[in-house]
Scaffold this motif. Sequence first.
Motif, PDB file in Angstrom:
ATOM      1  N   MET A  93       0.075  -3.682   4.617  1.00 16.76           N
ATOM      2  CA  MET A  93       0.613  -2.591   5.431  1.00 16.76           C
ATOM      3  C   MET A  93       1.810  -3.034   6.266  1.00 16.76           C
ATOM      4  SD  MET A  93      -3.088  -1.213   6.778  1.00 16.76           S
ATOM      5  CE  MET A  93      -2.402   0.045   7.842  1.00 16.76           C
ATOM      6  N   GLN A 121     -10.666   6.392   2.558  1.00 16.55           N
ATOM      7  CA  GLN A 121      -9.431   7.050   2.177  1.00 16.55           C
ATOM      8  C   GLN A 121      -8.644   6.317   1.097  1.00 16.55           C
ATOM      9  OE1 GLN A 121      -7.147   8.106   5.683  1.00 16.55           O
ATOM     10  NE2 GLN A 121      -8.975   8.773   6.775  1.00 16.55           N
ATOM     11  N   THR A 122      -9.271   5.345   0.451  1.00 17.91           N
ATOM     12  CA  THR A 122      -8.606   4.625  -0.630  1.00 17.91           C
ATOM     13  C   THR A 122      -8.964   5.240  -1.972  1.00 17.91           C
ATOM     14  OG1 THR A 122      -8.563   2.541   0.606  1.00 17.91           O
ATOM     15  CG2 THR A 122      -8.326   2.400  -1.782  1.00 17.91           C
ATOM     16  N   VAL A 173      -7.111  -3.619  -1.009  1.00 18.45           N
ATOM     17  CA  VAL A 173      -6.561  -3.067   0.231  1.00 18.45           C
ATOM     18  C   VAL A 173      -6.714  -4.123   1.319  1.00 18.45           C
ATOM     19  CG1 VAL A 173      -6.930  -0.630  -0.295  1.00 18.45           C
ATOM     20  CG2 VAL A 173      -8.723  -1.925   0.866  1.00 18.45           C
ATOM     21  N   LEU A 228       0.843  -1.200   0.000  1.00 21.91           N
ATOM     22  CA  LEU A 228       0.000   0.000   0.000  1.00 21.91           C
ATOM     23  C   LEU A 228       0.872   1.242   0.000  1.00 21.91           C
ATOM     24  CD1 LEU A 228      -2.997  -0.661   2.436  1.00 21.91           C
ATOM     25  CD2 LEU A 228      -2.971  -0.709  -0.054  1.00 21.91           C
ATOM     26  N   ARG A 229       0.499   2.221  -0.804  1.00 19.22           N
ATOM     27  CA  ARG A 229       1.179   3.501  -0.848  1.00 19.22           C
ATOM     28  C   ARG A 229       0.130   4.598  -0.701  1.00 19.22           C
ATOM     29  NH1 ARG A 229       4.510   0.356  -0.315  1.00 19.22           N
ATOM     30  NH2 ARG A 229       6.440  -0.027  -1.475  1.00 19.22           N
ATOM     31  N   GLY A 230       0.559   5.735  -0.185  1.00 16.69           N
ATOM     32  CA  GLY A 230      -0.418   6.802  -0.037  1.00 16.69           C
ATOM     33  C   GLY A 230       0.220   8.106   0.351  1.00 16.69           C
ATOM     34  N   MET A 262      -4.972   6.613  -0.003  1.00 14.58           N
ATOM     35  CA  MET A 262      -4.157   5.421  -0.212  1.00 14.58           C
ATOM     36  C   MET A 262      -4.345   4.875  -1.620  1.00 14.58           C
ATOM     37  SD  MET A 262      -4.618   3.205   3.296  1.00 14.58           S
ATOM     38  CE  MET A 262      -6.408   3.172   3.136  1.00 14.58           C
TER      39      MET A 262
END
Length: 354
Positions: A186, A211-212, A181, A162-164, A169
């Motif tokens: 994580m 928030q994805t 996700v 996961l990147r954000g 995210m």
Amino acid sequence: MISENEALQALRGVMDPELHRSIVDLGMVKDLTISDDGKVAFTLALTIQGCPMRESMAKNARAALLALPGVNEVEVTFGVMDPEQRKAIFGAQAGPLPRLNGFNRIGKVIAVMSGKGGVGKSSVTALLAAELARQGYKVGVLDADITGPSIPKLFGLPPGGLRGGEAGMLPAVAPLGIRVVSTNLMVTKEDTAVIWRGPVISATIRQFWEQTLWGRLDVLLVDLPPGTGDATLTVVQSLPLDGVLLVTSPQQLAAMVVRKAVRMLQQMRIPILGVVENMSYFTCPDTGHRHEIFGPSHAGEIAEAAGVDVIARLPINPEIATLGDAGKAAEVRLETLAELAGGLLERVPEPAAA
């Protein structure tokens, strides 16, 4: 003697741990009475019967009232909200993605649920996602099994995927373009234990949803953990579910536990799209004869209780397990799965007219 306003003001500081709002503002405080001898009594109207946070809220309410001068006793009885009251609370929450409304466009949100562990629910989720993608749909998977995530392993996604940033995210991308996700994306090692309590688990699921950067999806599948606890309640109450697919195995024990999930969904008025029986039979490669390894099916009992059909019976197939262990679940091809995926979205009921 204290006034009703003073009592309500004290109770306004008591929060519903799941919804993070005051029990007064949520309309959960009913039939409040105050007697001359310092006794305060009220009914705490729960969002669902058997809410796991009921005792915690009652304890906090008693403490808040007993802190007032002149209050000697507090009596809390439990009630339950009617569907209209629940709709007034959750209708505003279960809507478009609040922070990312300009970017995300999600068609249908379908949860895959069992209530019973070990029936292959995550495998069904992954295989169904892959088949939907093969049929041209843009698919995402939200792995809500926070403490026992399986989806990344099934798709061969490495830990830490996961990147954000401030915008949100970025999901990991599995074969066939499936966006995923999961908590196992994580951590730095796939066998790292996630040792979290219920409120943190619930907050993480909401964060995955809100928030994805999902982008445009035709369907988002939500892989639920076993049971009807915090994680399941969060998904049912906080996400705009269009329906739930129930997964079971042939044993009577599995049927009994899955019927608990049916009762929960019926109480919450969430549409049940159908029942999938996993590990239904094994076909002998030498004779072609079907063997019911786990005994006769009880899926029909679940379907009858839910008022739906058994829409797929999936076989025991060693190749599926081998491909899943190798992270190649997207390569599994089953005609039954293709039929299930082809008709799944048609089973989603149309929204009720406003």
